[in-house]
Enzyme design. Sequence first.
Site, mmCIF file in Angstrom:
data_model
loop_
_atom_site.group_PDB
_atom_site.id
_atom_site.type_symbol
_atom_site.label_atom_id
_atom_site.label_comp_id
_atom_site.label_asym_id
_atom_site.label_seq_id
_atom_site.Cartn_x
_atom_site.Cartn_y
_atom_site.Cartn_z
ATOM 1 N N HIS A 149 0.847 -1.185 0.000
ATOM 2 C CA HIS A 149 0.000 0.000 0.000
ATOM 3 C C HIS A 149 0.882 1.234 0.000
ATOM 4 O O HIS A 149 2.055 1.171 0.327
ATOM 5 C CB HIS A 149 -0.990 0.012 1.177
ATOM 6 C CG HIS A 149 -0.389 0.323 2.506
ATOM 7 N ND1 HIS A 149 0.054 -0.650 3.361
ATOM 8 C CD2 HIS A 149 -0.171 1.504 3.133
ATOM 9 C CE1 HIS A 149 0.528 -0.091 4.469
ATOM 10 N NE2 HIS A 149 0.406 1.224 4.357
ATOM 11 N N GLU B 280 -3.419 4.372 2.122
ATOM 12 C CA GLU B 280 -3.674 4.722 3.520
ATOM 13 C C GLU B 280 -3.676 6.248 3.653
ATOM 14 O O GLU B 280 -2.768 6.917 3.169
ATOM 15 C CB GLU B 280 -2.596 4.115 4.400
ATOM 16 C CG GLU B 280 -2.784 4.343 5.877
ATOM 17 C CD GLU B 280 -1.733 3.644 6.715
ATOM 18 O OE1 GLU B 280 -1.876 3.654 7.955
ATOM 19 O OE2 GLU B 280 -0.757 3.095 6.161
#
Length: 128
Positions: free
Chosen positions: A70, A123
Amino acid sequence: MLQFLHTRIRVSDLERTIAFYEKLGFELTKRMISPQGNQLAYVGIPGSKHLLELCWSADYKVQVPEDLMHTAIGIDDIMASCEELENHGIEIWPEDWRTALPAVPEGKSKIAFVTDPDGYEVELIENR
């Protein structure tokens, strides 16, 4: 001097992915065709030197395993950012972010996630 220049991710639809990252605040900085014939688009956050290289090629099938990787970006106001992203049709998780994020204790990071069109997680971390 070493510099961290960019990170490449493979994408299945270059235009759709550029549009997604623009909704997150990224700006398209450059487009080109690689020597191998890949279409490349570089997106970055204003003020940051690190770029995300979006790579598309007709013969590559994108399959992103869950939790492979991520990216993370810092934002000033997570509640306002999540609201804006949701208004753009982007799903935020946790699903109960409207109640979960305000309940985060003082001194702890407020985080949420979104998923790009190919399944890469992004995120969102509120700057403290």
